[in-house]
Every structure is written in structure tokens, then in C-alpha cells.
Write a protein that holds these residues in place. Structure first.
Motif, PDB file in Angstrom:
ATOM      1  N   LEU A  27     -49.099 168.711  33.173  1.00 37.92           N
ATOM      2  CA  LEU A  27     -48.246 168.689  31.977  1.00 37.92           C
ATOM      3  C   LEU A  27     -47.924 167.268  31.520  1.00 37.92           C
ATOM      4  N   LYS A  28     -48.110 166.303  32.432  1.00 35.80           N
ATOM      5  CA  LYS A  28     -47.845 164.902  32.066  1.00 35.80           C
ATOM      6  C   LYS A  28     -48.690 164.500  30.879  1.00 35.80           C
ATOM      7  N   ASP A  29     -49.982 164.845  30.938  1.00 40.11           N
ATOM      8  CA  ASP A  29     -50.882 164.457  29.858  1.00 40.11           C
ATOM      9  C   ASP A  29     -51.064 165.560  28.822  1.00 40.11           C
ATOM     10  N   ALA A  30     -50.747 166.792  29.210  1.00 45.25           N
ATOM     11  CA  ALA A  30     -50.959 167.902  28.279  1.00 45.25           C
ATOM     12  C   ALA A  30     -49.758 168.845  28.262  1.00 45.25           C
ATOM     13  N   PRO A  31     -48.609 168.361  27.756  1.00 51.77           N
ATOM     14  CA  PRO A  31     -47.410 169.214  27.733  1.00 51.77           C
ATOM     15  C   PRO A  31     -47.594 170.453  26.851  1.00 51.77           C
ATOM     16  N   ASP A  32     -48.573 170.372  25.929  1.00 52.08           N
ATOM     17  CA  ASP A  32     -48.787 171.505  25.023  1.00 52.08           C
ATOM     18  C   ASP A  32     -49.351 172.738  25.738  1.00 52.08           C
ATOM     19  N   LEU A  33     -49.758 172.582  27.011  1.00 51.37           N
ATOM     20  CA  LEU A  33     -50.179 173.744  27.802  1.00 51.37           C
ATOM     21  C   LEU A  33     -49.058 174.782  27.868  1.00 51.37           C
ATOM     22  N   VAL A  34     -47.815 174.312  27.818  1.00 56.08           N
ATOM     23  CA  VAL A  34     -46.669 175.226  27.854  1.00 56.08           C
ATOM     24  C   VAL A  34     -46.691 176.133  26.620  1.00 56.08           C
ATOM     25  N   ASN A  35     -47.037 175.544  25.465  1.00 55.74           N
ATOM     26  CA  ASN A  35     -47.133 176.352  24.250  1.00 55.74           C
ATOM     27  C   ASN A  35     -48.351 177.281  24.290  1.00 55.74           C
ATOM     28  N   LYS A  36     -49.462 176.749  24.804  1.00 49.02           N
ATOM     29  CA  LYS A  36     -50.716 177.507  24.763  1.00 49.02           C
ATOM     30  C   LYS A  36     -50.764 178.626  25.803  1.00 49.02           C
ATOM     31  N   ASP A  37     -50.232 178.361  26.991  1.00 51.40           N
ATOM     32  CA  ASP A  37     -50.401 179.303  28.101  1.00 51.40           C
ATOM     33  C   ASP A  37     -49.163 179.253  29.012  1.00 51.40           C
ATOM     34  N   PRO A  38     -48.019 179.722  28.513  1.00 50.15           N
ATOM     35  CA  PRO A  38     -46.754 179.527  29.242  1.00 50.15           C
ATOM     36  C   PRO A  38     -46.742 180.163  30.632  1.00 50.15           C
ATOM     37  N   TYR A  39     -47.466 181.273  30.819  1.00 43.62           N
ATOM     38  CA  TYR A  39     -47.408 181.966  32.116  1.00 43.62           C
ATOM     39  C   TYR A  39     -48.528 181.530  33.056  1.00 43.62           C
ATOM     40  N   GLY A  40     -49.482 180.727  32.539  1.00 40.76           N
ATOM     41  CA  GLY A  40     -50.619 180.315  33.364  1.00 40.76           C
ATOM     42  C   GLY A  40     -50.630 178.814  33.549  1.00 40.76           C
ATOM     43  N   ALA A  41     -51.523 178.113  32.809  1.00 37.43           N
ATOM     44  CA  ALA A  41     -51.672 176.658  32.962  1.00 37.43           C
ATOM     45  C   ALA A  41     -50.392 175.897  32.627  1.00 37.43           C
ATOM     46  N   GLY A  42     -49.476 176.551  31.923  1.00 35.36           N
ATOM     47  CA  GLY A  42     -48.225 175.880  31.542  1.00 35.36           C
ATOM     48  C   GLY A  42     -47.097 176.066  32.537  1.00 35.36           C
ATOM     49  N   TRP A  43     -47.404 176.519  33.758  1.00 33.11           N
ATOM     50  CA  TRP A  43     -46.330 176.635  34.773  1.00 33.11           C
ATOM     51  C   TRP A  43     -45.682 175.272  35.000  1.00 33.11           C
ATOM     52  N   MET A  44     -44.458 175.233  35.463  1.00 29.84           N
ATOM     53  CA  MET A  44     -43.761 173.952  35.576  1.00 29.84           C
ATOM     54  C   MET A  44     -43.485 173.501  37.004  1.00 29.84           C
ATOM     55  N   ALA A  45     -43.007 174.418  37.847  1.00 31.65           N
ATOM     56  CA  ALA A  45     -42.623 173.966  39.198  1.00 31.65           C
ATOM     57  C   ALA A  45     -42.731 175.093  40.216  1.00 31.65           C
ATOM     58  N   LYS A  46     -42.833 174.688  41.488  1.00 38.65           N
ATOM     59  CA  LYS A  46     -42.808 175.656  42.591  1.00 38.65           C
ATOM     60  C   LYS A  46     -41.639 175.324  43.521  1.00 38.65           C
ATOM     61  N   LEU A  47     -40.966 176.395  43.960  1.00 41.44           N
ATOM     62  CA  LEU A  47     -39.838 176.216  44.884  1.00 41.44           C
ATOM     63  C   LEU A  47     -40.099 176.996  46.161  1.00 41.44           C
ATOM     64  N   ARG A  48     -39.590 176.472  47.292  1.00 41.65           N
ATOM     65  CA  ARG A  48     -39.578 177.267  48.514  1.00 41.65           C
ATOM     66  C   ARG A  48     -38.181 177.891  48.610  1.00 41.65           C
ATOM     67  N   LEU A  49     -38.201 179.177  48.518  1.00 42.66           N
ATOM     68  CA  LEU A  49     -36.984 179.986  48.456  1.00 42.66           C
ATOM     69  C   LEU A  49     -36.089 179.774  49.687  1.00 42.66           C
ATOM     70  N   SER A  50     -34.788 179.577  49.498  1.00 44.08           N
ATOM     71  CA  SER A  50     -33.925 179.434  50.669  1.00 44.08           C
ATOM     72  C   SER A  50     -33.082 180.687  50.891  1.00 44.08           C
ATOM     73  N   ASN A  51     -32.927 181.508  49.859  1.00 42.13           N
ATOM     74  CA  ASN A  51     -32.107 182.712  50.018  1.00 42.13           C
ATOM     75  C   ASN A  51     -32.757 183.900  49.298  1.00 42.13           C
ATOM     76  N   PRO A  52     -33.593 184.675  50.012  1.00 42.01           N
ATOM     77  CA  PRO A  52     -34.355 185.773  49.380  1.00 42.01           C
ATOM     78  C   PRO A  52     -33.473 186.782  48.646  1.00 42.01           C
TER      79      PRO A  52
END
Lengths: 131, 446
Positions: free
Chosen positions: A84-109
Motif C-alpha cells: 500500500l506504500k506505493d499503491a494505496p489505491d489498491l484499497v479502492n480497487k480491491d478492499p477485501y483482497g490486495a487492499g488489506w491493511m494489517a494483521k493482528l495476533r489475537l490476544s482475547n478470542p
């Protein structure tokens, strides 16, 4: 009508959540990217840090507005989408796929129970669109 | 001639239209107990001629002194071209250039200013200016915190105490702990800096030359700061860059400066000009206005305000700064000054400041009872240890037509016998000799 996949969970602040064991991937929904219009910059400034649910974990800049990306669940931010640094428009084009933003390791399921399913989120969007 | 815009007839018509009979009736909604019940205590009106006479008398009370005072504001020469250009009515307006279509001239002038500052500092981006060096430094502190997500800042004891006060005022509201790095003699103590550094330090802030005139070991300070993951924030004297290396060459992350030296009159302390520049990768946290060059659909060059999403009218509480202005006219003065001087002219000004301050410092050091306090090389300004309190010398100097310097006792009681002396290119050899002679005759060998 915005695209709202049935296999994802959602938040009231328009993040989507994909659950894979104790790792969740998140981004903003199709509805949110349309509301923001052209996205020019995404910054996830919390990589390596613990965040609490509903806490800002990054910033999304559109041409005329700035929004926060909120943590859908508590946990450690383990990865940000570098493309997304070089292609932030991926969020507009493919919000659920290539436009993902972050991953978290869950602490409280248990927090996963507090997320919306696609039906509840569809209802939320329908109300927002009537404003 | 009446200078109030409304006639009795205007007022009568307005009241009639509103539906009240008198001005008192109009203000009926304001509780009686908070209304002023007497006339304002203003002197009787006088004619234009009398006003001019009175102002003239006030102006004559000003003493025209030969200026050896600095401490952040300097008596540099201002070429006539500066006033000639900034006095053009197109530039003299206070219009904010949000609408690019009608503001190309203003926008281009700001763009040129930013370009000049980038070249002067050897940095990648500069903003459209800030109020002054103190506010720019405080904003840099905030910026460093946002960039590093760390909480503490280390501030060199060589930073101008007045800047420190502004930094602390900001830091208090932002809950940023500010710690001072002690001086050893007249420059920052590297050993104590190294001890104070840790993984929660956002920035090391240093002034170079520092407020005592001395050069700081910026390369070593930068190396220590970067090794600890902190940013290096430097406040410089722009004139010094005529002969000293630009901050970009020693890897400064944020550079600020007081631009008053660049074609702006002393004018009793303001308005001045804050300069600020940084690395491109930090541009999104830089406060203030930013002008960029672009092209329109037909390929013509045009100038626009850029990255406005950084600013408070869009980012609100997440913006680095709540300052929504710049010092456009002062910035233009600096642009004209720098363009007029060019690199060779700036080098000449800096060389003369250095040569003349060295000459005066040696002359004063020869006077019995006076010693030069700086141990490091200094630029334009130096500290003299005086045989009597510095304020006594300043008071006596005024009787001899001299503004002898700044009494460091204003900042710390133990500094009451330290006098901060500034020498710009404007000072002549005759003036330098007269100053040294004055000290020798009035205070020598006491």
C-alpha cells in the motif's frame, strides 16, 4: 449497494475481519472506501505493538479526509501491507483482497463474539446510506 | 472628516428595520449588571497634525544605539531591494492562497522560498514558514514524537533559554518530558547525553551555533542520537551556513531556524520568521502549509497547496500543529534576501561576521579584568566574563551610544557577570574599536 462478503466479520467503524486461527487480517470495507473516495496514503504505525480493541492502529488518508483504522480486536500488530506504500489505491480497487491493511495476533478470542456478521453489517450500511 | 462609517441616519434606519427604537433597546438582552455604565476613558479627539506630532515625540525618545546585542535577533544589513519587492501590493496582502486558480503568484513565491530553504539546509522538504524559531522548535518536538512514537526529548543546555520556554510550554500540554543535557563549559556534554539516551527518547535537540555563540559537536551528537533510534533536531543560524556545513551533511532529521537575519528588521522583536525543513519521508508529520509544483491537464506548470490532509482543518486533533498560518511576507523578504545575496554574498556576510566578532573578542580579552568565556570556536557571537555585573556595563554603554550586548544574568543568577556580545557584518572597525575603548576606559583593570 456496497459489496459485503458473507464469510467475513465486521465492525461498527467499517473494518472487515478475516479470522485464521489466532491471526486476524483487517482492512476497510467496500462501503468505507467508497465514502472516503480516492485513498492516497495508508500508514500502519503500530507494527510490533500491542493494541486494544477500538484503538486507532493506523491512518487512512483520502484526497479530502483522514480516517483512522481501528483495531477490531485486541492483540499484537504483526504485519502491515507494504504494497500500500506505493499503491494505496489498491484499497479502492480491491478492499477485501490486495487492499488489506494489517494483521493482528489475537490476544482475547472472546472479543470475536463482539464482531458483526455480514447480515448485521448490511443493516448498518443500509441505515448509513439513508442519512 | 468623520472616520466612523455610520451616520445618524444609517443607525436610525438599521434600528427601525430591526424593530427597536434605540441602541440600548437593541442590547436589552445583555444583563444590566455586566454593562459598562460610564464612558470609555479615552483622551479627547485630536487632529491628524497633533497625532503626528505626538507620535514623532515618542519616536524621538528612542535611542539610536550601535547594536552589539543578539541572542536570537541580529542587526544585519537589509538590501534596499527587499523592501522594494515586498512592498508591492500584490505581495502585501494577507490572503491565504487556498484557491490555486487566483493565487499563482503567492503560491510560486512560497514555493521558491521553500526551495531556497531546502538548498540552504541541504534538506528535502521545507514548509511555508512558521512564526519564529521558538515555535518551529516546539513544533519539531511534537513532530519527532509522532514520527518515533517515543515520549521523551533531550534538549541541549546550549539552546536559547527563550526557545526552551516555548518548547516546554508545548511539551507540557502534550505530556512530553523534556530533559536538559548539561553543558560542559560552552557546549553540550557528550558523556551526559550518552547517559541520558534510551529507547524512549524521540529526539535530541541542539542549537548550532548555540546561544552562547559556540559551535556544537553536531556530528557526534547526531551519531549518538541515531544509534539510540532518536531523531536529531537542529536549530541553526541561517547566516552561519555561509561558512558552516549545512545540517543535511551531518544527517539532521529536522532543521529549524530564526529567519530574521535574512532581510527582516529587528522591529522590537517581531514579526519574525520560523524556518523548518525535514526529510521527505517525514513530510506527512510536518506542520504548516506546504506548496508543491504540478502540471495542469494541458501540461502547464502550476503551484498548489499540497498534502493538506496533514493540516488541522482536515486532520483536526490528529494534526501535528494547530497553527494555521505562515509568515508569508517575512518569508518573501527572506527569499528576496537570499536570491539577492546568492551563495557568494551569504559567504561574504558570514565571513565578515566571523572576522569582526573574532577581532572584537581578541580586543576585549586584552582588557584587564575581561576574559573570553567561550572555549570552543564561535560564530558571530561570544561571551565575555566581566569585572562588574553585565547589566552595569549595558546601562553605562547606553550613555555612550552603545548597546553592549545581552546580560546573561537575565537567565541565570550565576551568569550575572557574563555578557553576550554579537557582531554582524554591519559593524565597522571604527565601531569595534570604540566599543573596546569604552570597556577599557570605563571598566578596565577594576
Amino acid at each position: 449497494m456496497a459489496n459485503i462478503p458473507g464469510d467475513l466479520k465486521y465492525t461498527k467503524t467499517h473494518e472487515w475481519v478475516r479470522i485464521d486461527g489466532d491471526v486476524v487480517t483487517t482492512g476497510i470495507t467496500d462501503f468505507a472506501q467508497r465514502e472516503l473516495s480516492d485513498i492516497v496514503y495508508v500508514e500502519i504505525n503500530t507494527v510490533g505493538r500491542q493494541v486494544k480493541r477500538d484503538e486507532p492502529m493506523g491512518t487512512i488518508e483520502a484526497v479530502k479526509a483522514v480516517a483512522d483504522l481501528y483495531a477490531p480486536v485486541s492483540g499484537e500488530v504483526i504485519e502491515a501491507n507494504e504494497s500500500l506504500k506505493d499503491a494505496p489505491d489498491l484499497v479502492n480497487k480491491d478492499p477485501y483482497g490486495a487492499g488489506w491493511m494489517a494483521k493482528l495476533r489475537l490476544s482475547n478470542p472472546d472479543e470475536l463474539k463482539g464482531l458483526l456478521d455480514s447480515t448485521a453489517y448490511t443493516e448498518l450500511v443500509r441505515k448509513s446510506e439513508h442519512h | 472628516m468623520c472616520f466612523t462609517p455610520h451616520t445618524d441616519e444609517d443607525r436610525r434606519l438599521m434600528l427601525e428595520r430591526i424593530g427597536v427604537r434605540t441602541v440600548d433597546e437593541l442590547f436589552a438582552g445583555i444583563p444590566k449588571d455586566i454593562r459598562l455604565k460610564r464612558r470609555l476613558e479615552l483622551p479627547a479627539p485630536v487632529s491628524e497634525l497633533e497625532v503626528l506630532a505626538e507620535l514623532g515625540q515618542l519616536a524621538e525618545a528612542n535611542q539610536d544605539l550601535i547594536c552589539f546585542a543578539g541572542c536570537g535577533a541580529y542587526d544585519h544589513f537589509i538590501p534596499a531591494v527587499v523592501d522594494a519587492i515586498i512592498s508591492r501590493s500584490e505581495f502585501y496582502t494577507a490572503y491565504t492562497p487556498y484557491q490555486a486558480e487566483v493565487s499563482q503568484g503567492t503560491l510560486q513565491s512560497i514555493y521558491e522560498f521553500q526551495s531556497l530553504i531546502c538548498r540552504l539546509f541541504d534538506m528535502e522538504v521545507a514548509n511555508a514558514s512558521m512564526y519564529d524559531c521558538a515555535s518551529a522548535l516546539a513544533e519539531a518536538t511534537h513532530m519527532a514524537r509522532d514520527i518515533t512514537h517515543r515520549s521523551r526529548v533531550l534538549l541541549s543546555g546550549g539552546v536559547n533559554p527563550r526557545y526552551v520556554q516555548v518548547v516546554q510550554t508545548y511539551a507540557q500540554g502534550l505530556s512530553i518530558p523534556v530533559e536538559t543535557v548539561a553543558l560542559v563549559n560552552d557546549s553540550s556534554d557528550l558523556a551526559s547525553l550518552e547517559k541520558s539516551l534510551s529507547s524512549d527518547v524521540a529526539a535530541v535537540i541542539v542549537q548550532h551555533p548555540n546561544f552562547l555563540g559556540s559551535l556544537e559537536p553536531t556530528v557526534e551528537i547526531g551519531r549518538l542520537a541515531h544509534a539510540a533510534g532518536a531523531l536529531l533536531v537542529v536549530a541553526v543560524d541561517p547566516i552561519s551556513l555561509g561558512i558552516l556545513p549545512a545540517p543535511g551533511t551531518y544527517d539532521a532529521d529536522i532543521v529549524v531556524a530564526e529567519g530574521q537575519s535574512l532581510g527582516i528588521p529587528l522591529s522590537f522583536g517581531g514579526p519574525y520568521l520560523g524556518l523548518m525543513a525535514t526529510r521527505r519521508r517525514y513530510v506527512r508529520t510536518m506542520p504548516g502549509r506546504l506548496v508543491a509544483r504540478t502540471t495542469d491537464l494541458d501540461g502547464n506548470i502550476g503551484y498548489v497547496l499540497a498534502l493538506q490532509t496533514r493540516e488541522q482543518h482536515i486532520r483536526r486533533e490528529r494534526a501535528t500543529s494547530n497553527i494555521c498560518t505562515n509568515q508569508a511576507l517575512c518569508a518573501l523578504a527572506a527569499s528576496v534576501y537570499l536570491s539577492w545575496m546568492g551563495p557568494d554574498g551569504l559567504r561574504e556576510v558570514a565571513t565578515q561576521c566571523h572576522a569582526k566578532s573574532s577581532y572584537l573578542a581578541s580586543a576585549i580579552a586584552k582588557i584587564p579584568g575581561f576574559t573570553l568565556w567561550n572555549r570552543n570556536p564561535y560564530f558571530k557571537e561570544f561571551v565575555v566574563r566581566t569585572p562588574v555585573p553585565a547589566r552595569a556595563i549595558i546601562a553605562e554603554g547606553m550613555k555612550h551610544g552603545l548597546l553592549c550586548g545581552v546580560d546573561l544574568g537575565c537567565f541565570r543568577r550565576e551568569w550575572e557577570s557574563l555578557l553576550l556580545v554579537a557582531v554582524t557584518e554591519k559593524r565597522t572597525r571604527t565601531e569595534l574599536d570604540a566599543y573596546a575603548r569604552f570597556l577599557k576606559q570605563e571598566f578596565g583593570s577594576r
